[in-house]
Write an enzyme that holds these catalytic residues in place. Structure first.
Site, PDB file in Angstrom:
ATOM      1  N   ASN A 171      41.369  58.531   5.759  1.00 21.58           N
ATOM      2  CA  ASN A 171      41.577  57.352   5.059  1.00 21.58           C
ATOM      3  C   ASN A 171      41.507  57.455   3.430  1.00 21.58           C
ATOM      4  OD1 ASN A 171      40.138  56.871   7.685  1.00 21.58           O
ATOM      5  ND2 ASN A 171      41.575  55.244   7.638  1.00 21.58           N
ATOM      6  N   TYR A 201      52.076  58.988  16.801  1.00 23.24           N
ATOM      7  CA  TYR A 201      51.301  59.729  15.659  1.00 23.24           C
ATOM      8  C   TYR A 201      52.373  60.168  14.613  1.00 23.24           C
ATOM      9  CZ  TYR A 201      46.959  59.395  18.197  1.00 23.24           C
ATOM     10  OH  TYR A 201      45.942  58.851  18.520  1.00 23.24           O
ATOM     11  N   HIS A 261      44.669  64.663  20.451  1.00 24.93           N
ATOM     12  CA  HIS A 261      45.225  63.575  21.199  1.00 24.93           C
ATOM     13  C   HIS A 261      45.998  63.571  22.394  1.00 24.93           C
ATOM     14  CE1 HIS A 261      43.217  61.449  17.841  1.00 24.93           C
ATOM     15  NE2 HIS A 261      44.074  61.982  17.138  1.00 24.93           N
TER      16      HIS A 261
END
Lengths: 752, 752
Positions: free
Chosen positions: A145, A273, A431
């Site tokens: 982030n 993604y 993932h």
């Protein structure tokens, strides 16, 4: 506004306009001087652009009317400080664009003042107090982030570069941008040097601020990665993904372009993604195209970024929602801001494809740069062409040799569609899910057979701060959570990412055109001593109102085993053709691990008649599945929700066909959407399947032959060659003293 | 079309036009000669009407291209013969209109030929083989559907009356219509002579065919009922409704108008059934207005039918969906064909209210008669005004003295709305539910707190032929299925319709305007020795983003009892402020009867802090409920689905606050919609409640005082007078040595 102020503003505007003209290549990151001039000269000629500009002015002005807030970081995603800093980056980026297009100084002042607040805070800022990530950030709970912030903020800085005094720039670069970029790179090599979407953001962030600052060291770092080796071997991130797999020889942005995509643009983590990663990929690429034209980045690797944009658009259902492959949150679509940017940029730089205009039209917005302006202008000219989502097979792996996904689409009328997504891809990193040869199925109303997606509520603080929940591992990643075969209640690759990363299924063949479309793939490693082979056939036929899907799943094991094939049908069960015993007053779990501990066993049935039929209702439509079954097969209705102490899971239904004590198993089903019901009219149209029966005529290592008929007595026979995918090979088989011949790996033959 | 055929058609058209002019009062049932002329003269001037006409022509022409099918009746609703005969009645009615408007003979021929098929079959037709109804029909499984057929078909017959030869008419009337009307009336007095929507259809059917045939006996029968007494006393229909309650002195259409509605137009079965009944009410009324003007039926009982149409429109949520009170199927809305007709007819006959035009605009269609034409014409003129769904209290019972329902609405911004429906009505006959003082809650996205509606899948053959399922009695009618209090796990009136029919709660007071709206009602009979009193307050306040709902439920019992107050919150639980123990590997039912046998007990918690907070997500929005609770209260999460062997129930969640071993109980909760989440933007806005605490400051037989505060520290105090609803009365109460005074039954006071 008072008149004398007006004059002052116009005067400032003139000075600023002059500044812009005299500036040394600012803006030149995403916006360019030339692009801004072109936009200014044509305001009023592209209504969609004008609308977005007006909305953005209203939004930023409203935000600017409140005080600037740069709080000390504290919260997880969804929490106050997280959301505030996120809003800040968006506002700064937008204000930068507004400053360039409107020449109003207030936007530059706003960005400057906010940046000065960040520069005041940053030097003394420790790492984020949450300390829950393999790469904890400073402003946010993870470096990822922090990198987001810099990708946006570097654009704002570029936009007001010439507005700032030299001292201000020096201060910001010394106290904020350079240490910020160092923290993301040298400070966190385990974050910066991966081949992963996280690192793409990191690379882009460091590279983009480097370009604005003209800091060659940062740009080199971004392009080629750090020279250091990342720490311990086999270190893993929070999701279990390897920080540095054995094969990884290089790092940095160019390495991401080389290794994140298959040669046809498929992103190994899946479209959710890719949607996220495409933003730094394209933004940094555009920045490089503007500042380092010698790299020719937009055509790098045979224009891999163009392929990536189209791969995104093709991995959507009829309504533009991404297939929720791997750890994806559902509901994400081509309306996401990243895709809006991707569509506009692809339009500008990759041949002005008119099909992209119709996607932009559905998006209903454009980005505020030259690309968005071109899209809006050409939409106004009426140049849009309908988006054709086509049947396509994508390979996986940097070399395109690690399986892939196959998408089949067919339609019997404008507006309807049956769309199959079969997954035979590589693991997809941290993932990835353990669902080899799984499928999901969509029509124009959405999901028919769902992929569960992730057990995660992105940015919803109430659910673990928006992070992946523990049920993501115990449920969403497990094989039984998907529409694929589970042997002995054990997930594929034993549910172990370290095994999964070493293997992948292989496409057997793909035929993606015409009324009979087929995708067939095999997995030799999902189970150590067995082989899985699934062939899925999407048929468009005059005798069926909608396309139908034939599913043929063959499996072998070294020892007698139990085989479970679930379908996660979406909706409410209406009817079966078999009796079942329901659990009325007590529910127990279906198993103990590998996801089975999350399933309540609601009912079990059996049937002697050779076919198990289930019929259900969802989103105003009727669906059916007819399966060939043996009398001893268990027909299980299960529901998700056991061992779910925090109500993290959706309580969805599943139907499982279970075969026991066998070395080999074959599962054959036909799925048909066939009717509709409108609760206002209260009339049921075609509530039942038109299929009467399906059976396995023949099955051995070489050939499988399936026969089915509709209620009007029309018979179809599907011939499949299991060992030879050649289109030229001819095959002969004798069944019940009758000889059949066909050419190629499949043939669907009809007779009356 | 070949030219000579064209000429032939034109020629026929001229002859037919002539016929129409010469006809003696045909058509004169719904269409009139004058109305048809007016429509013909203005075709092309009302685009919506022209569109519907074109669509109807396409639909009927397509159907006429297939062979006429009049199969021997066999199936339940949803099955082939049922749906075929249903389609036939619609096609005949539409073809009749087309014949009148287009003058094309083919439509008349189609109707004639189909009617002749029916006339061939009818004389020998036994009652329907299903024999499952208290009034089995001949064409359909119940007389009700046979009556439907005749209501539509009498219109078709009227339209082609002049086209038919006298012999054809004699044949049809003798072999089909008269025996058909006799079967529905004298043949089934238990069907024809009730005060019930079934009988309204029966009355209208017999009356309308009587008007076309000019058969005065049938018309008298329809208006005044049969002179015979219906069979056994206390006979009940399939739904448990009394065939003839003790109080019923009369029958027939006028009796229906007198006794089916309260004086303000509320229909005791609820809006779903009013929607169904309004069709024969209005169609027969219009037929009578055209043929028996001396009855002045449209103004009968102070224009009760006008009130009924508006009652329908006001009993909808923001999107026009009916509140699913009693045995209602969800999804039914003001777009239903019956409401389209009702809106058009009300527009024509009740003052051309421009608000009705905006409903017609949303419906997107009109009926093909003069009323529909007027609506389309005035829509084209731009006369529509927005539909204002207002806060309103409806009384129940023919004299308006049997309780009712209260609807409160408030909005903080255009487009949003919080709408409370509180039910304190009479039993509602056989389709009534045992949910006294229950409520349901809606916003612009739909249900927040649901009413379950019926356990029934109307016209879906797979679910019991579309009939009420056994779970309708064991679940949907029970009190625990609703948002109301259940004492000692026993439904209101002991779940016995015979008790329920004798009683009703009473409105205490209603205040339906301004920022603080209140509905308060009491029930003395739901439990034999106790009293229930619920007060619900809808507050619009600057400190809350959306309106909030305050719920104060007081109960007393003769002995120590257990009190359960469930909320059927729609959506996914996100967070609580209390710990709870979840059932992880085994689920058991919450109870043994009165609906409890259908609930799985998922988790139970307690809290010491005085407040139980639940927070959930639904349809993109965040909601919260804060309740004042005692440390010993059980906080139960339950889920529907136990004892459901055929998967007939929806597996919805509920939250139940349980208080044990008390003579008195008070439940206080505040419900707040407060935020939103968009899965494309992945940004959560205002995910948490703004309420910090709610508590009961005082509670006795005379007064209840509630206090709550938001997180910013602002405090509100709600004063309620429990025994005196007078607006003028002043009240004084001392709490903690402080004296409070207020006037009227409620006061909400805020302080900082």
């Amino acid at each position: 506004m008072k008149d004398k102020f007006k004059i002052a503003f116009i005067f400032f505007g003139l000075i600023l306009g002059l500044n812009t003209v005299l500036a040394q290549n600012h803006p030149n990151l995403i916006l360019t001087e030339k692009g801004v001039e072109a936009i200014k000269a044509s305001l009023g000629k592209a209504p969609l652009f004008d609308k977005v500009l007006a909305e953005t002015i209203a939004e930023v002005d409203a935000e600017m009317a409140t005080a600037i807030e740069v709080p000390i970081p504290k919260d997880m995603s969804g929490g106050y400080t997280h959301e505030r800093h996120k809003k800040n980056w968006f506002m700064m980026q937008k204000a930068g664009v507004l400053y360039q297009i409107t020449d109003q100084e207030k936007y530059a002042v706003y960005i400057r003042d906010m940046l000065l607040e960040y520069a005041k805070m940053y030097p003394k800022l420790p790492i984020h107090p949450t300390d829950r990530s393999y790469s904890t950030g400073k402003i946010f709970w993870q470096c990822l982030n922090d990198a987001n912030w810099l990708v946006y903020t570097s654009q704002a800085y570029d936009c007001i570069y010439n507005f700032l005094t030299e001292n201000e720039r020096k201060h910001l670069e010394k106290d904020l941008f350079r240490p910020y970029a160092d923290f993301l790179s040298t400070g966190n090599p385990q974050f910066f040097n991966r081949i992963h979407n996280h690192s793409t953001w990191g690379n882009a962030a460091v590279g983009m601020i480097g370009l604005v600052m003209n800091d060659k060291e940062l740009v080199e770092r971004a392009l080629y990665g750090l020279k250091v080796d990342v720490n311990k071997k086999n270190e893993r991130d929070n999701d279990g993904g390897l920080i540095r797999p054995d094969g990884q020889k290089k790092a940095g942005f160019l390495a991401q372009l080389d290794d994140s995509f298959s040669p046809d643009g498929y992103f190994t983590e899946g479209p959710y993604y890719l949607r996220y990663a495409i933003f730094p990929f394209l933004q940094f690429a555009k920045s490089l195209a503007n500042n380092r034209p010698e790299l020719d980045i937009l055509t790098y690797r045979d224009s891999i970024l163009k392929k990536a944009v189209y791969a995104l658009l093709y991995q959507t259902d009829k309504n533009g929602l991404f297939f929720p492959i791997n750890d994806a949150q559902k509901g994400m679509s081509w309306n996401a801001r990243e895709v809006i940017m991707a569509v506009d940029l692809a339009y500008q730089h990759y041949g002005e494809d008119p099909m992209l205009l119709s996607v932009a039209e559905k998006q209903g917005t454009v980005i505020l740069d030259e690309a968005g302006f071109m899209v809006a202008r050409d939409l106004a000219k009426g140049l849009a062409q309908p988006m054709r989502q086509k049947s396509i097979a994508y390979t996986d792996g940097p070399n395109g040799d690690e399986g892939g996904i196959g998408i089949l689409r067919n339609s019997t009328a404008p507006g309807n569609e049956l769309c199959l997504v079969m997954k035979y891809s590589a693991q997809g990193m941290g993932h990835g899910h353990f669902d080899k040869l799984s499928y999901s199925l969509y029509d124009e109303t959405g999901e028919i057979m769902q992929d569960y997606g992730a057990a995660r509520w992105v940015n919803i603080d109430q659910k673990g701060g928006g992070r992946y929940l523990k049920e993501n591992n115990t449920w969403a990643k497990q094989s039984i959570a998907h529409n694929t075969l589970v042997i002995n209640e054990t997930s594929h690759y034993d549910g172990d990412i370290r095994i999964g990363e070493k293997h992948h299924p292989d496409l057997y063949y793909f035929h993606g055109s015409g009324p009979v479309q087929v995708v067939s793939a095999k997995s030799k490693n999902a189970y150590p001593d067995g082989e899985l082979h699934r062939t899925m056939v999407l048929v468009k036929e005059d005798h069926f109102r909608h396309p139908i899907l034939i599913d043929v799943f063959r499996a072998t094991s070294a020892a007698n085993s139990q085989y479970d094939l679930p379908v996660w049908f979406q909706g409410h069960l209406l009817r079966t053709n078999f009796a079942y015993d329901s659990e009325l007053t007590t529910l127990n779990t279906l198993g103990d691990g590998h996801g089975y501990q999350h399933l309540w066993k609601e009912a079990v049935g059996k049937t002697e008649n050779g076919n198990a039929y289930i019929n259900w209702f969802s989103n105003g439509k009727f669906y059916s599945m007819m399966s060939a079954v043996d009398p001893e097969d268990e027909l299980i209705f299960a529901r998700l929700g056991a061992n779910d102490p925090d109500f993290n899971l959706r309580h969805d239904p599943a139907f499982i066909i279970r075969k026991k004590d066998r070395r080999n198993a074959i599962f054959v089903s036909i799925i048909e959407p066939h009717g509709a019901y409108n609760p206002v009219a209260e009339i049921a149209e075609h509530p039942f399947t038109s299929i009467e029966k399906v059976s396995v005529l023949h099955d051995d290592a070489a050939y499988t032959v399936i026969q089915f008929n509709n209620k009007a007595g029309k018979v179809w026979t599907l011939f499949l060659a299991n060992k030879d995918a050649s289109k030229e090979a001819t095959h002969t088989i004798e069944i019940k003293e009758k000889t059949y011949e066909w050419q190629g790996p499949f043939r669907l033959r009809s007779e009356r």
